[in-house]
Write a protein that holds these residues in place. Structure first.
Motif, PDB file in Angstrom:
ATOM      1  N   ARG A 268      88.196 -10.701  -6.213  1.00  0.00           N
ATOM      2  CA  ARG A 268      88.098  -9.247  -6.400  1.00  0.00           C
ATOM      3  C   ARG A 268      89.179  -8.519  -5.610  1.00  0.00           C
ATOM      4  N   ILE A 269      89.454  -9.000  -4.399  1.00  0.00           N
ATOM      5  CA  ILE A 269      90.460  -8.358  -3.559  1.00  0.00           C
ATOM      6  C   ILE A 269      91.868  -8.638  -4.083  1.00  0.00           C
ATOM      7  N   VAL A 270      92.156  -9.897  -4.410  1.00  0.00           N
ATOM      8  CA  VAL A 270      93.509 -10.299  -4.807  1.00  0.00           C
ATOM      9  C   VAL A 270      93.817  -9.961  -6.270  1.00  0.00           C
ATOM     10  N   ARG A 271      92.883 -10.216  -7.170  1.00  0.00           N
ATOM     11  CA  ARG A 271      93.150 -10.079  -8.603  1.00  0.00           C
ATOM     12  C   ARG A 271      92.496  -8.855  -9.238  1.00  0.00           C
ATOM     13  N   GLY A 272      91.522  -8.286  -8.553  1.00  0.00           N
ATOM     14  CA  GLY A 272      90.787  -7.158  -9.122  1.00  0.00           C
ATOM     15  C   GLY A 272      89.676  -7.585 -10.049  1.00  0.00           C
ATOM     16  N   ALA A 273      89.525  -8.881 -10.264  1.00  0.00           N
ATOM     17  CA  ALA A 273      88.497  -9.445 -11.139  1.00  0.00           C
ATOM     18  C   ALA A 273      88.313 -10.913 -10.761  1.00  0.00           C
ATOM     19  N   VAL A 274      87.205 -11.467 -11.175  1.00  0.00           N
ATOM     20  CA  VAL A 274      86.894 -12.865 -10.870  1.00  0.00           C
ATOM     21  C   VAL A 274      87.412 -13.763 -11.992  1.00  0.00           C
ATOM     22  N   VAL A 275      88.078 -14.851 -11.618  1.00  0.00           N
ATOM     23  CA  VAL A 275      88.556 -15.831 -12.593  1.00  0.00           C
ATOM     24  C   VAL A 275      87.385 -16.734 -12.978  1.00  0.00           C
ATOM     25  N   ASP A 276      87.052 -16.741 -14.257  1.00  0.00           N
ATOM     26  CA  ASP A 276      86.023 -17.639 -14.785  1.00  0.00           C
ATOM     27  C   ASP A 276      86.700 -18.646 -15.698  1.00  0.00           C
ATOM     28  N   TRP A 277      86.187 -19.887 -15.670  1.00  0.00           N
ATOM     29  CA  TRP A 277      86.887 -20.916 -16.444  1.00  0.00           C
ATOM     30  C   TRP A 277      85.993 -22.009 -17.036  1.00  0.00           C
ATOM     31  N   LEU A 278      84.720 -21.998 -16.753  1.00  0.00           N
ATOM     32  CA  LEU A 278      83.801 -22.989 -17.317  1.00  0.00           C
ATOM     33  C   LEU A 278      83.037 -22.344 -18.478  1.00  0.00           C
ATOM     34  N   ASP A 279      83.123 -22.923 -19.657  1.00  0.00           N
ATOM     35  CA  ASP A 279      82.521 -22.351 -20.858  1.00  0.00           C
ATOM     36  C   ASP A 279      81.667 -23.403 -21.549  1.00  0.00           C
ATOM     37  N   PHE A 280      80.355 -23.263 -21.412  1.00  0.00           N
ATOM     38  CA  PHE A 280      79.416 -24.161 -22.084  1.00  0.00           C
ATOM     39  C   PHE A 280      78.803 -23.430 -23.271  1.00  0.00           C
ATOM     40  N   TYR A 281      78.530 -24.174 -24.343  1.00  0.00           N
ATOM     41  CA  TYR A 281      77.983 -23.537 -25.534  1.00  0.00           C
ATOM     42  C   TYR A 281      77.191 -24.533 -26.365  1.00  0.00           C
ATOM     43  N   VAL A 282      76.355 -23.973 -27.244  1.00  0.00           N
ATOM     44  CA  VAL A 282      75.616 -24.739 -28.238  1.00  0.00           C
ATOM     45  C   VAL A 282      75.850 -24.017 -29.561  1.00  0.00           C
ATOM     46  N   ASN A 283      76.407 -24.730 -30.520  1.00  0.00           N
ATOM     47  CA  ASN A 283      76.820 -24.136 -31.800  1.00  0.00           C
ATOM     48  C   ASN A 283      77.751 -22.957 -31.515  1.00  0.00           C
ATOM     49  N   HIS A 284      77.362 -21.751 -31.914  1.00  0.00           N
ATOM     50  CA  HIS A 284      78.211 -20.582 -31.669  1.00  0.00           C
ATOM     51  C   HIS A 284      77.714 -19.748 -30.501  1.00  0.00           C
ATOM     52  N   TRP A 285      76.691 -20.205 -29.826  1.00  0.00           N
ATOM     53  CA  TRP A 285      76.130 -19.470 -28.692  1.00  0.00           C
ATOM     54  C   TRP A 285      76.805 -19.954 -27.410  1.00  0.00           C
ATOM     55  N   HIS A 286      77.556 -19.070 -26.763  1.00  0.00           N
ATOM     56  CA  HIS A 286      78.267 -19.399 -25.529  1.00  0.00           C
ATOM     57  C   HIS A 286      77.557 -18.785 -24.339  1.00  0.00           C
ATOM     58  N   TRP A 287      77.300 -19.611 -23.330  1.00  0.00           N
ATOM     59  CA  TRP A 287      76.855 -19.092 -22.049  1.00  0.00           C
ATOM     60  C   TRP A 287      78.044 -18.323 -21.487  1.00  0.00           C
ATOM     61  N   PRO A 288      77.834 -17.217 -20.770  1.00  0.00           N
ATOM     62  CA  PRO A 288      78.996 -16.527 -20.193  1.00  0.00           C
ATOM     63  C   PRO A 288      79.811 -17.476 -19.308  1.00  0.00           C
TER      64      PRO A 288
END
Length: 160
Positions: free
Chosen positions: A110-130
């Motif tokens: 938050r301090i360095v980038r102004g936002a959090v880097v997210d990179w893990l994406d799990f899903y079932v069919n077309h439903w993606h967990w954030p």
């Protein structure tokens, strides 16, 4: 049962924060922003920025949430250090260290980038967990340990 000194737990928290930041640095170098790479049947590596909180809560706000969420993370971090200094039982100290490491990892974003880097994406069919990151994993594991510790304490108290 030997209780480790507080600086051990602070060192563990630091390690967790460093691992989180290192993983985000690798993603930033390796995967362009807003891109995705399939890894397994229900898992992708992604590179997204989340200016909000969990589940992108407040992400659509005008920017005031950056300071607000950073303030919450900073306050929580100081509070967790105080809890660690009080020399809790090892399971609680482990939980506090995990949560502290995760809070600091996301606070740095938050301090360095102004936002959090997210990179893990799990899903079932077309439903993606954030999408989420290691800091989020540390926080969830730490919270789970605290819940288990509470159940354990309750069982011990009830048995007496």
């Amino acid at each position: 049962m030997k209780i480790l000194r507080p600086w051990y737990w602070i060192a563990f928290a630091t390690l967790f924060a460093v691992l989180d930041q290192a993983s985000k640095a690798v993603i930033e170098i390796w995967l362009p922003l807003h891109n995705s790479m399939p890894v397994a049947e229900n898992f992708n590596l992604v590179h997204v920025l989340n200016p909000g909180a969990a589940f992108s809560f407040l992400a659509d706000q005008a920017g005031w949430q950056r300071l607000f969420l950073a303030g919450i993370a900073a306050f929580a971090s100081v509070f967790l250090v105080v809890l660690i200094v009080r020399k809790p039982r090892p399971i609680e100290a482990t939980a506090y260290s995990l949560i502290l490491g995760g809070a600091v990892g996301n606070l740095v974003d938050r301090i360095v980038r102004g936002a959090v880097v997210d990179w893990l994406d799990f899903y079932v069919n077309h439903w993606h967990w954030p999408a989420f990151n290691l800091a989020d994993v540390w926080i969830v594991i730490g919270a789970g340990l605290l819940i288990l510790s509470g159940f354990k304490q309750r069982a011990i108290t009830t048995a007496q």
